[in-house]
Motif scaffolding. Sequence first.
Motif, PDB file in Angstrom:
ATOM      1  N   GLY A 278       0.815  -1.209   0.000  1.00  0.00           N
ATOM      2  CA  GLY A 278       0.000   0.000   0.000  1.00  0.00           C
ATOM      3  C   GLY A 278       0.847   1.256   0.000  1.00  0.00           C
ATOM      4  N   PHE A 279       1.979   1.211   0.729  1.00  0.00           N
ATOM      5  CA  PHE A 279       2.877   2.367   0.814  1.00  0.00           C
ATOM      6  C   PHE A 279       3.567   2.644  -0.515  1.00  0.00           C
ATOM      7  CE2 PHE A 279       7.285   3.819   1.603  1.00  0.00           C
ATOM      8  CZ  PHE A 279       7.013   5.076   2.146  1.00  0.00           C
ATOM      9  N   ILE A 280       4.143   1.614  -1.139  1.00  0.00           N
ATOM     10  CA  ILE A 280       4.892   1.857  -2.376  1.00  0.00           C
ATOM     11  C   ILE A 280       3.956   2.245  -3.525  1.00  0.00           C
ATOM     12  CG2 ILE A 280       6.781   0.337  -1.678  1.00  0.00           C
ATOM     13  CD1 ILE A 280       5.770  -1.724  -3.709  1.00  0.00           C
ATOM     14  N   ARG A 281       2.701   1.830  -3.447  1.00  0.00           N
ATOM     15  CA  ARG A 281       1.738   2.200  -4.490  1.00  0.00           C
ATOM     16  C   ARG A 281       1.564   3.713  -4.562  1.00  0.00           C
ATOM     17  NH1 ARG A 281      -2.670  -1.277  -3.225  1.00  0.00           N
ATOM     18  NH2 ARG A 281      -3.514   0.356  -1.903  1.00  0.00           N
ATOM     19  N   GLU A 282       1.803   4.393  -3.451  1.00  0.00           N
ATOM     20  CA  GLU A 282       1.608   5.846  -3.391  1.00  0.00           C
ATOM     21  C   GLU A 282       2.910   6.626  -3.569  1.00  0.00           C
ATOM     22  OE1 GLU A 282      -1.472   6.999  -3.259  1.00  0.00           O
ATOM     23  OE2 GLU A 282      -2.218   4.942  -3.123  1.00  0.00           O
ATOM     24  N   LEU A 283       4.024   5.951  -3.791  1.00  0.00           N
ATOM     25  CA  LEU A 283       5.300   6.638  -3.898  1.00  0.00           C
ATOM     26  C   LEU A 283       5.389   7.487  -5.166  1.00  0.00           C
ATOM     27  CD1 LEU A 283       7.975   3.949  -2.857  1.00  0.00           C
ATOM     28  CD2 LEU A 283       7.252   5.964  -1.546  1.00  0.00           C
ATOM     29  N   ASP A 284       6.055   8.628  -5.056  1.00  0.00           N
ATOM     30  CA  ASP A 284       6.407   9.441  -6.219  1.00  0.00           C
ATOM     31  C   ASP A 284       7.856   9.154  -6.586  1.00  0.00           C
ATOM     32  OD1 ASP A 284       3.940  10.791  -6.439  1.00  0.00           O
ATOM     33  OD2 ASP A 284       4.518  12.153  -4.816  1.00  0.00           O
ATOM     34  N   GLY A 285       8.132   9.055  -7.869  1.00  0.00           N
ATOM     35  CA  GLY A 285       9.498   8.822  -8.306  1.00  0.00           C
ATOM     36  C   GLY A 285       9.568   8.770  -9.817  1.00  0.00           C
ATOM     37  N   GLU A 286      10.795   8.892 -10.324  1.00  0.00           N
ATOM     38  CA  GLU A 286      11.015   8.820 -11.766  1.00  0.00           C
ATOM     39  C   GLU A 286      11.083   7.374 -12.256  1.00  0.00           C
ATOM     40  OE1 GLU A 286      11.178  11.297 -14.058  1.00  0.00           O
ATOM     41  OE2 GLU A 286      10.554  12.615 -12.416  1.00  0.00           O
ATOM     42  N   LEU A 287      11.605   6.468 -11.385  1.00  0.00           N
ATOM     43  CA  LEU A 287      11.764   5.078 -11.777  1.00  0.00           C
ATOM     44  C   LEU A 287      11.829   4.228 -10.519  1.00  0.00           C
ATOM     45  CD1 LEU A 287      12.177   3.446 -14.474  1.00  0.00           C
ATOM     46  CD2 LEU A 287      14.618   3.444 -13.917  1.00  0.00           C
ATOM     47  N   PHE A 288      11.274   3.017 -10.602  1.00  0.00           N
ATOM     48  CA  PHE A 288      11.242   2.098  -9.465  1.00  0.00           C
ATOM     49  C   PHE A 288      11.937   0.807  -9.891  1.00  0.00           C
ATOM     50  CE2 PHE A 288       7.592   4.908  -9.441  1.00  0.00           C
ATOM     51  CZ  PHE A 288       7.636   5.437  -8.148  1.00  0.00           C
ATOM     52  N   ILE A 289      12.977   0.427  -9.155  1.00  0.00           N
ATOM     53  CA  ILE A 289      13.796  -0.722  -9.535  1.00  0.00           C
ATOM     54  C   ILE A 289      13.699  -1.779  -8.437  1.00  0.00           C
ATOM     55  CG2 ILE A 289      16.116  -1.511 -10.137  1.00  0.00           C
ATOM     56  CD1 ILE A 289      16.712   1.391 -11.018  1.00  0.00           C
ATOM     57  N   PRO A 290      13.144  -2.946  -8.746  1.00  0.00           N
ATOM     58  CA  PRO A 290      13.092  -4.026  -7.751  1.00  0.00           C
ATOM     59  C   PRO A 290      14.421  -4.749  -7.690  1.00  0.00           C
ATOM     60  CG  PRO A 290      12.154  -4.808  -9.799  1.00  0.00           C
ATOM     61  CD  PRO A 290      12.561  -3.367 -10.037  1.00  0.00           C
ATOM     62  N   ALA A 291      14.602  -5.546  -6.675  1.00  0.00           N
ATOM     63  CA  ALA A 291      15.825  -6.344  -6.591  1.00  0.00           C
ATOM     64  C   ALA A 291      15.873  -7.378  -7.701  1.00  0.00           C
ATOM     65  CB  ALA A 291      15.913  -7.030  -5.232  1.00  0.00           C
ATOM     66  N   HIS A 292      14.724  -7.921  -8.054  1.00  0.00           N
ATOM     67  CA  HIS A 292      14.673  -8.999  -9.039  1.00  0.00           C
ATOM     68  C   HIS A 292      13.608  -8.659 -10.070  1.00  0.00           C
ATOM     69  CE1 HIS A 292      16.967 -11.090  -5.968  1.00  0.00           C
ATOM     70  NE2 HIS A 292      15.978 -10.893  -5.122  1.00  0.00           N
ATOM     71  N   GLY A 293      14.026  -8.355 -11.283  1.00  0.00           N
ATOM     72  CA  GLY A 293      13.061  -8.031 -12.323  1.00  0.00           C
ATOM     73  C   GLY A 293      13.347  -6.691 -12.967  1.00  0.00           C
ATOM     74  N   ILE A 294      12.387  -6.215 -13.744  1.00  0.00           N
ATOM     75  CA  ILE A 294      12.597  -5.022 -14.557  1.00  0.00           C
ATOM     76  C   ILE A 294      12.149  -3.761 -13.828  1.00  0.00           C
ATOM     77  CG2 ILE A 294      12.366  -6.339 -16.703  1.00  0.00           C
ATOM     78  CD1 ILE A 294       9.534  -5.122 -16.979  1.00  0.00           C
ATOM     79  N   ALA A 295      12.738  -2.634 -14.236  1.00  0.00           N
ATOM     80  CA  ALA A 295      12.371  -1.340 -13.674  1.00  0.00           C
ATOM     81  C   ALA A 295      10.985  -0.930 -14.175  1.00  0.00           C
ATOM     82  CB  ALA A 295      13.406  -0.292 -14.070  1.00  0.00           C
ATOM     83  N   GLU A 296      10.287  -0.161 -13.348  1.00  0.00           N
ATOM     84  CA  GLU A 296       8.933   0.302 -13.660  1.00  0.00           C
ATOM     85  C   GLU A 296       8.868   1.826 -13.512  1.00  0.00           C
ATOM     86  OE1 GLU A 296       6.167  -1.608 -14.341  1.00  0.00           O
ATOM     87  OE2 GLU A 296       6.825  -3.635 -13.772  1.00  0.00           O
ATOM     88  N   LYS A 297       8.233   2.490 -14.482  1.00  0.00           N
ATOM     89  CA  LYS A 297       8.013   3.927 -14.349  1.00  0.00           C
ATOM     90  C   LYS A 297       6.808   4.228 -13.462  1.00  0.00           C
ATOM     91  CE  LYS A 297      10.248   5.750 -18.492  1.00  0.00           C
ATOM     92  NZ  LYS A 297      11.158   6.607 -17.702  1.00  0.00           N
ATOM     93  N   ASP A 298       5.859   3.308 -13.423  1.00  0.00           N
ATOM     94  CA  ASP A 298       4.658   3.453 -12.593  1.00  0.00           C
ATOM     95  C   ASP A 298       4.530   2.182 -11.758  1.00  0.00           C
ATOM     96  OD1 ASP A 298       2.171   3.711 -11.433  1.00  0.00           O
ATOM     97  OD2 ASP A 298       1.174   4.384 -13.267  1.00  0.00           O
ATOM     98  N   ILE A 299       4.559   2.327 -10.449  1.00  0.00           N
ATOM     99  CA  ILE A 299       4.562   1.172  -9.547  1.00  0.00           C
ATOM    100  C   ILE A 299       3.158   0.701  -9.196  1.00  0.00           C
ATOM    101  CG2 ILE A 299       4.501   2.444  -7.360  1.00  0.00           C
ATOM    102  CD1 ILE A 299       6.905  -0.421  -8.173  1.00  0.00           C
ATOM    103  N   THR A 300       2.147   1.477  -9.568  1.00  0.00           N
ATOM    104  CA  THR A 300       0.783   1.218  -9.076  1.00  0.00           C
ATOM    105  C   THR A 300       0.276  -0.159  -9.479  1.00  0.00           C
ATOM    106  OG1 THR A 300       0.326   3.577  -9.286  1.00  0.00           O
ATOM    107  CG2 THR A 300      -1.562   2.112  -8.999  1.00  0.00           C
ATOM    108  N   GLU A 301       0.361  -0.488 -10.759  1.00  0.00           N
ATOM    109  CA  GLU A 301      -0.229  -1.736 -11.241  1.00  0.00           C
ATOM    110  C   GLU A 301       0.466  -2.954 -10.656  1.00  0.00           C
ATOM    111  OE1 GLU A 301      -1.497  -4.016 -15.388  1.00  0.00           O
ATOM    112  OE2 GLU A 301      -0.015  -2.399 -15.448  1.00  0.00           O
ATOM    113  N   VAL A 302       1.786  -2.951 -10.649  1.00  0.00           N
ATOM    114  CA  VAL A 302       2.491  -4.137 -10.153  1.00  0.00           C
ATOM    115  C   VAL A 302       2.287  -4.299  -8.647  1.00  0.00           C
ATOM    116  CG1 VAL A 302       4.762  -3.069  -9.709  1.00  0.00           C
ATOM    117  CG2 VAL A 302       4.624  -5.472 -10.400  1.00  0.00           C
ATOM    118  N   ALA A 303       2.142  -3.200  -7.914  1.00  0.00           N
ATOM    119  CA  ALA A 303       1.832  -3.297  -6.481  1.00  0.00           C
ATOM    120  C   ALA A 303       0.460  -3.926  -6.281  1.00  0.00           C
ATOM    121  CB  ALA A 303       1.896  -1.920  -5.832  1.00  0.00           C
ATOM    122  N   GLU A 304      -0.496  -3.534  -7.098  1.00  0.00           N
ATOM    123  CA  GLU A 304      -1.840  -4.104  -7.004  1.00  0.00           C
ATOM    124  C   GLU A 304      -1.847  -5.584  -7.383  1.00  0.00           C
ATOM    125  OE1 GLU A 304      -4.068  -1.487  -9.487  1.00  0.00           O
ATOM    126  OE2 GLU A 304      -4.331   0.043  -7.909  1.00  0.00           O
TER     127      GLU A 304
END
Length: 289
Positions: free
Chosen positions: A186-212
């Motif tokens: 729930g917290f990361i879904r609301e984060l503001d940022g230019e890019l979100f990089i997980p430890a394992h997998g591809i970077a995301e410009k919008d974290i909302t969908e993958v968090a859901e």
Amino acid sequence: MELKQVGERTYYIEHGTNIGVYMTSPGRVCLIDTGAQGDGEKIDEIITAKGWEPEYIINTHTHIDHLGGNEYLMKKYHIPAYCTEYDMAFAHYSDLEAAYMNGGYPCRKLRTIFSHPGMIGFRSIEKNTLEGIEWTYLPGHTFGMIGVRTSDDIWFLADSYLSRKYLEKRSFGYLYDVGGYLDTLGFIRELDGELFIPAHGIAEKDITEVAELNEANINRIIGAIKGMCTEPISLDEILKRMYAAMGMRTTVSQHALLSSTTKCYLTYLQDRGELECRFIDNIMTWKTV
């Protein structure tokens, strides 16, 4: 391994465990995690080819696939590594994580697989300020995991969620605290940022969908466990059915990870009043309320 620039001062090495690289000053970098055992030498080759040297390491958490390169780099460059005080205990004591996973003194194989480097220069990130770096707690996956944001507004989010690829392949990820993990999603879904990089997998410009998607995945697992417990059932039987559902033939290490995680789901559901524990013929069983 491939070095990618994603901000004026921010890079990452795309790998099985993605490794953040942040320019702290000309020719000097901070590393965010160091991958698995043996990755330190590979990281060194990449940054040396750019004419850089590491100034320090930040470990988002101290699982073995995130600090495998620490010892090589820390000893070669005489640099510290920063992590949370909670997670530092696991880094300092080589058998502690294996004992936690096993729920008792671990067998030789677990002691080998989960062996940590010991007291080689870890420092508390809570007690230090690192210029250009912000961090926040991301509970759920470990006792003291954090996410890191650089001055370029790039987030390194560790194992706070499973990437789309991993959701398809390994939807049953390791957790310590199911409720904390859901809060983190729930917290990361609301984060503001230019890019979100997980430890394992591809970077995301919008974290909302993958968090859901991750939240839906956790709820599916919860539903599956509750469905298995319509009649009293033991932990071993729950695990057997979960392995069958995932098409897995387990190993010692996988069993330690998955049984520990399953216990955490059972705790979460018991605390919410959705499961009850009963002893039948001295066997602990679980039943949906």
